[in-house]
Design a protein around this motif. Structure first.
Motif, PDB file in Angstrom:
ATOM      1  N   THR A  86      17.546 -96.781  66.828  1.00 30.12           N
ATOM      2  CA  THR A  86      17.000 -97.845  65.984  1.00 30.12           C
ATOM      3  C   THR A  86      17.841 -99.112  66.126  1.00 30.12           C
ATOM      4  O   THR A  86      17.309-100.219  66.158  1.00 30.12           O
ATOM      5  CB  THR A  86      17.000 -97.387  64.520  1.00 30.12           C
ATOM      6  OG1 THR A  86      16.171 -96.232  64.420  1.00 30.12           O
ATOM      7  CG2 THR A  86      16.432 -98.474  63.614  1.00 30.12           C
ATOM      8  N   LYS A  89      16.745-101.051  69.105  1.00 26.37           N
ATOM      9  CA  LYS A  89      15.450-101.692  68.884  1.00 26.37           C
ATOM     10  C   LYS A  89      15.605-102.919  68.004  1.00 26.37           C
ATOM     11  O   LYS A  89      15.053-103.986  68.287  1.00 26.37           O
ATOM     12  CB  LYS A  89      14.476-100.701  68.235  1.00 26.37           C
ATOM     13  CG  LYS A  89      14.049 -99.580  69.179  1.00 26.37           C
ATOM     14  CD  LYS A  89      13.100 -98.611  68.490  1.00 26.37           C
ATOM     15  CE  LYS A  89      12.802 -97.430  69.406  1.00 26.37           C
ATOM     16  NZ  LYS A  89      11.990 -96.411  68.728  1.00 26.37           N
ATOM     17  N   ILE A  90      16.390-102.755  66.931  1.00 24.99           N
ATOM     18  CA  ILE A  90      16.583-103.895  66.038  1.00 24.99           C
ATOM     19  C   ILE A  90      17.249-105.044  66.779  1.00 24.99           C
ATOM     20  O   ILE A  90      16.858-106.203  66.640  1.00 24.99           O
ATOM     21  CB  ILE A  90      17.413-103.471  64.806  1.00 24.99           C
ATOM     22  CG1 ILE A  90      16.552-102.562  63.922  1.00 24.99           C
ATOM     23  CG2 ILE A  90      17.886-104.689  64.028  1.00 24.99           C
ATOM     24  CD1 ILE A  90      17.283-101.969  62.752  1.00 24.99           C
ATOM     25  N   PHE A  93      14.554-106.750  68.812  1.00 30.77           N
ATOM     26  CA  PHE A  93      13.658-107.611  68.027  1.00 30.77           C
ATOM     27  C   PHE A  93      14.407-108.831  67.497  1.00 30.77           C
ATOM     28  O   PHE A  93      13.858-109.929  67.439  1.00 30.77           O
ATOM     29  CB  PHE A  93      13.025-106.828  66.879  1.00 30.77           C
ATOM     30  CG  PHE A  93      11.889-105.938  67.326  1.00 30.77           C
ATOM     31  CD1 PHE A  93      10.662-106.493  67.679  1.00 30.77           C
ATOM     32  CD2 PHE A  93      12.041-104.563  67.405  1.00 30.77           C
ATOM     33  CE1 PHE A  93       9.610-105.683  68.095  1.00 30.77           C
ATOM     34  CE2 PHE A  93      10.997-103.751  67.830  1.00 30.77           C
ATOM     35  CZ  PHE A  93       9.772-104.308  68.171  1.00 30.77           C
ATOM     36  N   ARG A 113      -0.315-102.165  75.136  1.00 26.39           N
ATOM     37  CA  ARG A 113       0.574-102.975  74.292  1.00 26.39           C
ATOM     38  C   ARG A 113       0.595-104.422  74.776  1.00 26.39           C
ATOM     39  O   ARG A 113       0.589-105.360  73.971  1.00 26.39           O
ATOM     40  CB  ARG A 113       1.986-102.383  74.275  1.00 26.39           C
ATOM     41  CG  ARG A 113       2.090-101.138  73.386  1.00 26.39           C
ATOM     42  CD  ARG A 113       3.512-100.637  73.259  1.00 26.39           C
ATOM     43  NE  ARG A 113       3.580 -99.488  72.348  1.00 26.39           N
ATOM     44  CZ  ARG A 113       3.735 -99.588  71.033  1.00 26.39           C
ATOM     45  NH1 ARG A 113       3.836-100.769  70.462  1.00 26.39           N
ATOM     46  NH2 ARG A 113       3.781 -98.494  70.288  1.00 26.39           N
TER      47      ARG A 113
ATOM     48  N   ASP B  99       0.007-102.676  66.531  1.00 25.62           N
ATOM     49  CA  ASP B  99       1.156-101.850  66.886  1.00 25.62           C
ATOM     50  C   ASP B  99       0.847-100.416  66.471  1.00 25.62           C
ATOM     51  O   ASP B  99      -0.052-100.174  65.654  1.00 25.62           O
ATOM     52  CB  ASP B  99       2.445-102.356  66.216  1.00 25.62           C
ATOM     53  CG  ASP B  99       3.693-101.977  67.010  1.00 25.62           C
ATOM     54  OD1 ASP B  99       3.596-101.070  67.870  1.00 25.62           O
ATOM     55  OD2 ASP B  99       4.751-102.573  66.777  1.00 25.62           O
ATOM     56  N   TYR B 100       1.610 -99.510  67.057  1.00 24.12           N
ATOM     57  CA  TYR B 100       1.359 -98.087  66.838  1.00 24.12           C
ATOM     58  C   TYR B 100       2.726 -97.427  66.752  1.00 24.12           C
ATOM     59  O   TYR B 100       3.485 -97.421  67.722  1.00 24.12           O
ATOM     60  CB  TYR B 100       0.569 -97.548  68.038  1.00 24.12           C
ATOM     61  CG  TYR B 100       0.063 -96.121  67.897  1.00 24.12           C
ATOM     62  CD1 TYR B 100      -1.288 -95.861  67.697  1.00 24.12           C
ATOM     63  CD2 TYR B 100       0.940 -95.034  68.002  1.00 24.12           C
ATOM     64  CE1 TYR B 100      -1.762 -94.568  67.603  1.00 24.12           C
ATOM     65  CE2 TYR B 100       0.481 -93.744  67.888  1.00 24.12           C
ATOM     66  CZ  TYR B 100      -0.882 -93.510  67.696  1.00 24.12           C
ATOM     67  OH  TYR B 100      -1.367 -92.218  67.596  1.00 24.12           O
ATOM     68  N   ASP B 106      12.015 -94.670  61.863  1.00 16.60           N
ATOM     69  CA  ASP B 106      13.026 -95.258  61.008  1.00 16.60           C
ATOM     70  C   ASP B 106      12.407 -96.449  60.268  1.00 16.60           C
ATOM     71  O   ASP B 106      11.737 -97.288  60.868  1.00 16.60           O
ATOM     72  CB  ASP B 106      14.188 -95.725  61.887  1.00 16.60           C
ATOM     73  CG  ASP B 106      15.389 -96.133  61.063  1.00 16.60           C
ATOM     74  OD1 ASP B 106      16.420 -95.455  61.161  1.00 16.60           O
ATOM     75  OD2 ASP B 106      15.287 -97.135  60.320  1.00 16.60           O
ATOM     76  N   GLN B 108      13.697 -99.066  59.124  1.00 19.98           N
ATOM     77  CA  GLN B 108      14.170-100.351  59.657  1.00 19.98           C
ATOM     78  C   GLN B 108      13.345-100.792  60.864  1.00 19.98           C
ATOM     79  O   GLN B 108      13.069-101.962  61.059  1.00 19.98           O
ATOM     80  CB  GLN B 108      15.653-100.247  60.068  1.00 19.98           C
ATOM     81  CG  GLN B 108      16.598-100.050  58.898  1.00 19.98           C
ATOM     82  CD  GLN B 108      16.438-101.134  57.830  1.00 19.98           C
ATOM     83  OE1 GLN B 108      16.335-102.313  58.142  1.00 19.98           O
ATOM     84  NE2 GLN B 108      16.368-100.730  56.564  1.00 19.98           N
ATOM     85  N   GLU B 109      12.945 -99.794  61.665  1.00 17.73           N
ATOM     86  CA  GLU B 109      12.139-100.146  62.837  1.00 17.73           C
ATOM     87  C   GLU B 109      10.779-100.677  62.402  1.00 17.73           C
ATOM     88  O   GLU B 109      10.276-101.672  62.935  1.00 17.73           O
ATOM     89  CB  GLU B 109      11.954 -98.943  63.772  1.00 17.73           C
ATOM     90  CG  GLU B 109      11.121 -99.331  64.986  1.00 17.73           C
ATOM     91  CD  GLU B 109      10.963 -98.211  66.011  1.00 17.73           C
ATOM     92  OE1 GLU B 109      11.698 -97.200  65.922  1.00 17.73           O
ATOM     93  OE2 GLU B 109      10.096 -98.365  66.899  1.00 17.73           O
ATOM     94  N   VAL B 112      11.256-104.327  61.355  1.00 22.24           N
ATOM     95  CA  VAL B 112      11.415-105.332  62.413  1.00 22.24           C
ATOM     96  C   VAL B 112      10.113-105.487  63.201  1.00 22.24           C
ATOM     97  O   VAL B 112       9.777-106.587  63.642  1.00 22.24           O
ATOM     98  CB  VAL B 112      12.592-105.031  63.375  1.00 22.24           C
ATOM     99  CG1 VAL B 112      13.908-105.208  62.648  1.00 22.24           C
ATOM    100  CG2 VAL B 112      12.470-103.664  63.997  1.00 22.24           C
ATOM    101  N   ARG B 113       9.354-104.415  63.314  1.00 23.17           N
ATOM    102  CA  ARG B 113       8.075-104.542  64.028  1.00 23.17           C
ATOM    103  C   ARG B 113       7.086-105.384  63.207  1.00 23.17           C
ATOM    104  O   ARG B 113       6.347-106.197  63.746  1.00 23.17           O
ATOM    105  CB  ARG B 113       7.494-103.163  64.346  1.00 23.17           C
ATOM    106  CG  ARG B 113       8.213-102.481  65.510  1.00 23.17           C
ATOM    107  CD  ARG B 113       7.569-101.160  65.916  1.00 23.17           C
ATOM    108  NE  ARG B 113       8.214-100.584  67.087  1.00 23.17           N
ATOM    109  CZ  ARG B 113       7.879-100.885  68.346  1.00 23.17           C
ATOM    110  NH1 ARG B 113       6.906-101.750  68.577  1.00 23.17           N
ATOM    111  NH2 ARG B 113       8.514-100.330  69.361  1.00 23.17           N
TER     112      ARG B 113
END
Lengths: 228, 228
Positions: A86, A89-90, A93, A113, B99-100, B106, B108-109, B112-113
């Motif tokens: 995570t 990923k954060i 982003f 996507r 989005d999927y 998480d 948090q993910e 941010v998405r």
DNA sequence: GATGGGTTTTAATGAATTTTTAATATGTTT
DNA sequence: AAACATATTAAAAATTCATTAAAACCCATC
């Protein structure tokens, strides 16, 4: 319109497979094998979307993403990496990425996507409630009105009146209807405000445009419609 | 207003956890426990974003997503599900999702998405507890406001008012809206506090800077936006 | 509990903008 | 052509807004 993609990936096998697959989807792809070359390509070309690996030689994906984002807010960025925490990923982003895909991934997923992102890029950014009649667009949030994309500033009463016309498009509304719904008054034959305001509106939304919108039905009222 | 999210999730524990977490980020969340209620809420409200589980009672997430997309191409849709095959993802995106995300995920993910998606719709970007509009940055924790990196001290009321403007970026807010949301009063025509405070804010956040932020729409209210 | 500094609110002014009135011109129907 | 309905224009009236200054309020500190 051709969509241009910048692909930055140092594993040549993956890079080549992606380049081939994306080309088959009629995207125009430029490939760079390290971050610095990716940056140079970005500097000297116009892309719609970037696909960035993170572990890149010379300049990593986060840095390149940040660089791209600082120079171009519009451009879409997809991170493509094996780093599946995570935190990673954060960080992606936060660097300004629009999506983050973890390897190994299915090429079909990458494609859908990308499509989902491009769809958003091409939609004009009209946040909120909008009413439309032909090329006339009324944004109820920002209170902006445009025709053929050109902004038309309206005063509060003009806006209310146009909104009433649009909500009753193709329907003839009498002066009494308008008086009641826009002016909150019992129609008082002594006033001609409505006529004056219809005139104001016509000057603003018809005068410099090709087609009429507000038609007069003598003895009945007015009607807003698209054609004849 | 704030950003409104429609959450449709039948597992009550997950739903409640998400609702709580999103609310803490100042999103306004409505929760439905089945697809039909989700559809009804969508029909009778205006949301910026939907978070949909796929396995839902009465109407599944794909169907609901398609319904939403057919009625509102602007609205963002995030699919949230345990179904982790490429086929499922493709079906989700084909139904119009933006989005999927695969469970377990998480939180948090997810955040941010969501932010990455909202960014594309030109909403004020919230990174953690920070709101940004152009070069104006408001930290909700430390209550610090900066523009072009320079600190701008604000009083409590000024801060609240600016926060309201930022959360309603690009939307014209009436004095009644402001009175209700910032002063918690029924609008009392006798007072002009709001005008005075707008004046205070303008002096602090515009006077020594290059561009305007707060615009007056005579007869309608005020709007905070980046350009013209 | 009084004092004082900062914050919030009220009040008053003039300027800017919008809304309305009113008079005249143009158009439509019989 | 007469009678009526609508369009257009300009100016008056009304409203709304920006700005300033002073009053009221709040709260920490003495």
């Amino acid at each position: 319109m051709e969509i241009k993609i910048l692909l930055v990936e140092d594993e040549k096998k993956i890079a080549e497979a992606l380049r081939k697959g994306l080309s088959e989807q009629h995207y125009a792809v430029d490939v760079a094998y390290d971050g610095m070359i990716g940056k140079k390509l970005f500097d000297s070309n116009t892309y719609d979307l970037a696909i960035l690996d993170i572990n890149l030689p010379l300049m990593n994906g986060y840095e390149l993403c940040r660089y791209i984002r600082n120079h171009n807010e519009q451009m879409l960025v997809v991170m493509l990496t094996a780093l599946n925490t995570t935190e990673n990923k954060i960080e992606g982003f936060d660097a300004g990425a629009d999506d983050y895909i973890v390897k190994p991934f299915d090429f079909q997923e990458l494609l859908v996507r990308i499509r989902a992102l491009l769809k958003r890029l091409h939609y004009p950014v009209t946040t909120g409630n909008v009413l439309k009649v032909g090329d006339l667009v009324m944004n109820l949030d920002s209170k902006e009105v445009t025709r053929e994309g050109r902004a038309i500033p309206l005063t509060a009463k003009e806006f209310q009146l146009l909104e009433y016309f649009i909500r009753n498009k193709n329907k003839v509304v009498s002066r009494i209807d308008i008086a009641l719904n826009v002016w909150d008054i019992d129609f008082d034959t002594k006033t001609n405000v409505i006529d004056v305001y219809v005139n104001f509106l016509r000057k603003k939304i018809e005068k410099d445009f090709s087609s009429k919108l507000i038609y007069t039905q003598v003895g009945m009222g007015y009607v807003l419609k698209e054609n004849s």
